[in-house]
Scaffold this motif. Structure first.
Motif, PDB file in Angstrom:
ATOM      1  N   TRP A 257      19.485  28.657 -45.059  1.00  0.00           N
ATOM      2  CA  TRP A 257      18.486  29.292 -44.209  1.00  0.00           C
ATOM      3  C   TRP A 257      17.749  28.225 -43.381  1.00  0.00           C
ATOM      4  O   TRP A 257      17.824  27.027 -43.652  1.00  0.00           O
ATOM      5  CB  TRP A 257      17.497  30.110 -45.034  1.00  0.00           C
ATOM      6  CG  TRP A 257      16.546  29.299 -45.876  1.00  0.00           C
ATOM      7  CD1 TRP A 257      15.306  28.875 -45.553  1.00  0.00           C
ATOM      8  CD2 TRP A 257      16.802  28.806 -47.204  1.00  0.00           C
ATOM      9  NE1 TRP A 257      14.748  28.145 -46.567  1.00  0.00           N
ATOM     10  CE2 TRP A 257      15.635  28.101 -47.597  1.00  0.00           C
ATOM     11  CE3 TRP A 257      17.877  28.910 -48.084  1.00  0.00           C
ATOM     12  CZ2 TRP A 257      15.541  27.491 -48.844  1.00  0.00           C
ATOM     13  CZ3 TRP A 257      17.771  28.305 -49.317  1.00  0.00           C
ATOM     14  CH2 TRP A 257      16.616  27.607 -49.697  1.00  0.00           C
ATOM     15  N   TRP A 258      17.046  28.695 -42.357  1.00  0.00           N
ATOM     16  CA  TRP A 258      16.245  27.849 -41.463  1.00  0.00           C
ATOM     17  C   TRP A 258      14.777  28.231 -41.620  1.00  0.00           C
ATOM     18  O   TRP A 258      14.444  29.402 -41.820  1.00  0.00           O
ATOM     19  CB  TRP A 258      16.648  28.034 -40.007  1.00  0.00           C
ATOM     20  CG  TRP A 258      18.001  27.513 -39.657  1.00  0.00           C
ATOM     21  CD1 TRP A 258      19.185  28.163 -39.772  1.00  0.00           C
ATOM     22  CD2 TRP A 258      18.309  26.228 -39.117  1.00  0.00           C
ATOM     23  NE1 TRP A 258      20.224  27.378 -39.343  1.00  0.00           N
ATOM     24  CE2 TRP A 258      19.709  26.180 -38.931  1.00  0.00           C
ATOM     25  CE3 TRP A 258      17.557  25.120 -38.773  1.00  0.00           C
ATOM     26  CZ2 TRP A 258      20.356  25.060 -38.409  1.00  0.00           C
ATOM     27  CZ3 TRP A 258      18.200  23.999 -38.258  1.00  0.00           C
ATOM     28  CH2 TRP A 258      19.582  23.970 -38.085  1.00  0.00           C
ATOM     29  N   THR A 259      13.925  27.233 -41.495  1.00  0.00           N
ATOM     30  CA  THR A 259      12.483  27.473 -41.450  1.00  0.00           C
ATOM     31  C   THR A 259      11.898  26.727 -40.261  1.00  0.00           C
ATOM     32  O   THR A 259      12.370  25.640 -39.893  1.00  0.00           O
ATOM     33  CB  THR A 259      11.788  27.002 -42.738  1.00  0.00           C
ATOM     34  OG1 THR A 259      12.039  25.597 -42.937  1.00  0.00           O
ATOM     35  CG2 THR A 259      12.277  27.787 -43.937  1.00  0.00           C
ATOM     36  N   LYS A 263       7.906  28.540 -42.112  1.00  0.00           N
ATOM     37  CA  LYS A 263       8.123  29.978 -42.197  1.00  0.00           C
ATOM     38  C   LYS A 263       9.570  30.295 -41.917  1.00  0.00           C
ATOM     39  O   LYS A 263      10.217  29.639 -41.103  1.00  0.00           O
ATOM     40  CB  LYS A 263       7.239  30.713 -41.189  1.00  0.00           C
ATOM     41  CG  LYS A 263       5.746  30.497 -41.391  1.00  0.00           C
ATOM     42  CD  LYS A 263       4.958  31.244 -40.327  1.00  0.00           C
ATOM     43  CE  LYS A 263       3.451  31.026 -40.504  1.00  0.00           C
ATOM     44  NZ  LYS A 263       2.681  31.734 -39.452  1.00  0.00           N
ATOM     45  N   THR A 264      10.083  31.326 -42.596  1.00  0.00           N
ATOM     46  CA  THR A 264      11.422  31.799 -42.266  1.00  0.00           C
ATOM     47  C   THR A 264      11.403  32.452 -40.891  1.00  0.00           C
ATOM     48  O   THR A 264      10.344  32.833 -40.379  1.00  0.00           O
ATOM     49  CB  THR A 264      11.907  32.800 -43.330  1.00  0.00           C
ATOM     50  OG1 THR A 264      10.959  33.862 -43.432  1.00  0.00           O
ATOM     51  CG2 THR A 264      12.075  32.107 -44.680  1.00  0.00           C
TER      52      THR A 264
END
Length: 544
Positions: A257-259, A263-264
């Protein structure tokens, strides 16, 4: 008007609600179901993190929106459709896409395999170990069925290492040649109707479990971005950040995932500018390499200061890398193109100028940087002229060559027939004159070698002096064209290594013609201002 008749599958009419907030299409929940089989749709509202905290009194209503239409219609599952569900209390909508391909539209990995529209589930089994395989969605079908589902594997197994036990497939010992596609077909009864679905599994053997258990099984980030190029106008610039992660084999789940700023992506105020995709690059013996691409739309200079991280996690641990964005100054394309164009034009002009005026440039260079040979040798004469003894060539030598060389260019010229003293020995005087000259001009014509031995003697003396001492240079002046067979052996040898200047009649009479410029390049360096000081040498080569 009478009450309208309601479709049997249509939900009751809802009271008019305020304008709903539409979360657009949820690509992560897209479903593909083969025509004639059973499929299952989940409302994407509850999988969206921003509205995950829902209460139990929410009631959902499904609506059918066929492709190419703007109005919701009663649900019909026989065509590719898009479904949207409405949260009754907060009025939030999100769509999920349902595709229903025909069996002949599905591309199969094996020719004899049954058609399958859903994506395959990946299963990894360690070599020399066993595992029980379940048909995907089997438990859910069992809960909905009126009777016990039946499991069908299209290929029989002829050994004890693999066997079907009820609705499950047991692999007792895993070998590499057991890798590949496994298909299962489930049939069951629902409300008196026969239903079925087909699923497939991608089974891989994992040899990495042979590594001692102390070996790290944590994921690692292999590739992360570190620079972004910005241009003068960045309002429509899209930036792609690529992150790759290696997941060692573990019998557990994993994710990437990326933040952004901690925050996502779905929790960002400007989440519509961010979009991510994930794809599998390789899967060898259970070790997976996946790539996640973050697309940032309308990238601004302020985004360089944001903290953008790529993360990977499995049951053993996690790894996070920050995308260290730094601005790359864009090259001024217009200025660069103009500068390159001007450089090419300048080089072309210089090439043309040199091609046309190379003689003038060479003469100018000689006048500036070359040394007058009179200061470096003990020669008495600049030029000795050798020619065939006939009236035409003698006229050319005396009235043209001698006149311009002596009177216009300031060279001291020695001509044997004009300047030698009577009573002397021809051979001795010829050799003496040639040895005391800096250049030997040989006027070549058809009769040069056939009218006597005097010209050949001068030519041979000049060539020998040039070969032995290097203090004399021989220059060939072609007064008239000579056929190849007319060149005597000495001239043929000399023609290969010596400069040849061609006389072209009236075109060569002017001092500014190419003939005189070419000849001056071969003659000793002499300034025209020295012409008067050398006047005493221009009346002949008399000697004491």
């Amino acid at each position: 008007m009478g009450a309208s008749r309601r479709h049997p599958y249509q939900t009751p009419e809802l009271p008019r609600l305020p304008t709903c907030y539409h979360w657009d299409m949820c690509s992560d929940t897209a479903v593909s179901v083969l025509e004639g089989e059973v499929g299952r749709l989940s409302c994407p509202l509850f999988c969206h993190p921003s509205i995950h905290n829902y209460t139990s009194d929410h009631k959902l209503v499904w609506h059918h929106l066929p492709e190419g239409h703007d109005l919701e219609q009663p649900i019909v599952f026989s065509l590719p459709i898009a479904l949207s569900c409405r949260n009754r209390s907060s009025c939030i909508k999100m769509a999920t896409r349902l595709k229903v391909p025909r069996p002949d539209e599905v591309v199969q990995s094996v020719d004899c395999a049954p058609p399958v529209a859903t994506a395959a589930d990946d299963v990894v089994i360690p070599l020399q170990e066993g595992k029980m395989l379940d048909c995907p969605d089997l438990q859910e079908a069992a809960n909905m069925a009126d009777s016990e589902p039946t499991y069908c594997q299209p290929y029989p197994f002829w050994n004890n290492n693999r066997e079907q036990i009820g609705a499950r497939l047991q692999i007792h010992i895993m070998y590499t040649f057991y890798q590949g596609w496994y298909y299962c077909t489930v049939s069951y009864q629902k409300r008196g109707q026969s239903l079925k679905f087909t699923r497939k599994l991608n089974c891989n053997a994992a040899s990495s479990l042979a590594v001692p258990t102390s070996t790290s099984k944590e994921p690692s980030i292999l590739l992360h971005p570190n620079k972004v190029g910005l241009f003068d106008s960045v309002s429509d610039l899209e930036v792609r950040l690529v992150c790759r992660a290696l997941f060692p084999y573990l019998d557990s789940s994993w994710e990437m995932w990326w933040t952004v700023d901690g925050k996502t992506l779905d929790k960002l105020p400007d989440h519509h500018r961010f979009n991510r995709t994930i794809r599998l690059l390789s899967n060898q013996d259970g070790e997976r390499t996946e790539e996640s691409v973050l697309l940032i739309k309308h990238f601004q200079s302020e985004d360089l200061n944001r903290e953008i991280n790529c993360s990977a996690q499995n049951q053993r641990g996690s790894d996070t890398r920050r995308a260290e964005l730094r601005e790359e100054a864009s090259l001024p394309s217009v200025e660069l193109s103009c500068g390159l164009g001007m450089t090419l034009v300048l080089l072309l002009l210089l090439f043309i100028v040199y091609h046309v005026f190379w003689l003038e440039l060479l003469l100018l260079y000689r006048s500036w940087f070359s040394t007058d040979e009179r200061h470096s040798d003990d020669k008495e004469y600049d030029v000795y002229i050798s020619y065939a003894r006939n009236s035409e060539e003698e006229q050319f030598v005396l009235t043209t060559l001698r006149s311009i060389l002596e009177n216009e260019l300031g060279y001291s010229v020695c001509i044997f027939d004009r300047d030698s003293l009577p009573g002397g020995t021809i051979t001795d005087e010829t050799l003496s004159f040639v040895a005391r000259s800096r250049r030997l001009l040989v006027v070549v014509s058809p009769g040069y070698a056939s009218l006597g031995s005097q010209a050949l003697l001068e030519l041979k003396a000049g060539i020998d002096a040039m070969a032995l001492g290097g203090h004399l240079r021989v220059i060939l002046i072609q007064y008239k064209p000579v056929q190849r067979q007319g060149w005597v052996r000495e001239l043929q040898r000399a023609r290969v290594a010596l400069a040849l200047v061609r006389w072209q009649g009236d075109k060569s009479k002017e001092l500014t013609s190419r003939f005189w410029k070419r000849l001056r390049v071969e003659l000793p360096v002499r300034s025209v201002d020295n012409k008067m000081s050398d006047r005493k040498h221009s009346h002949g080569c008399f000697h004491d």
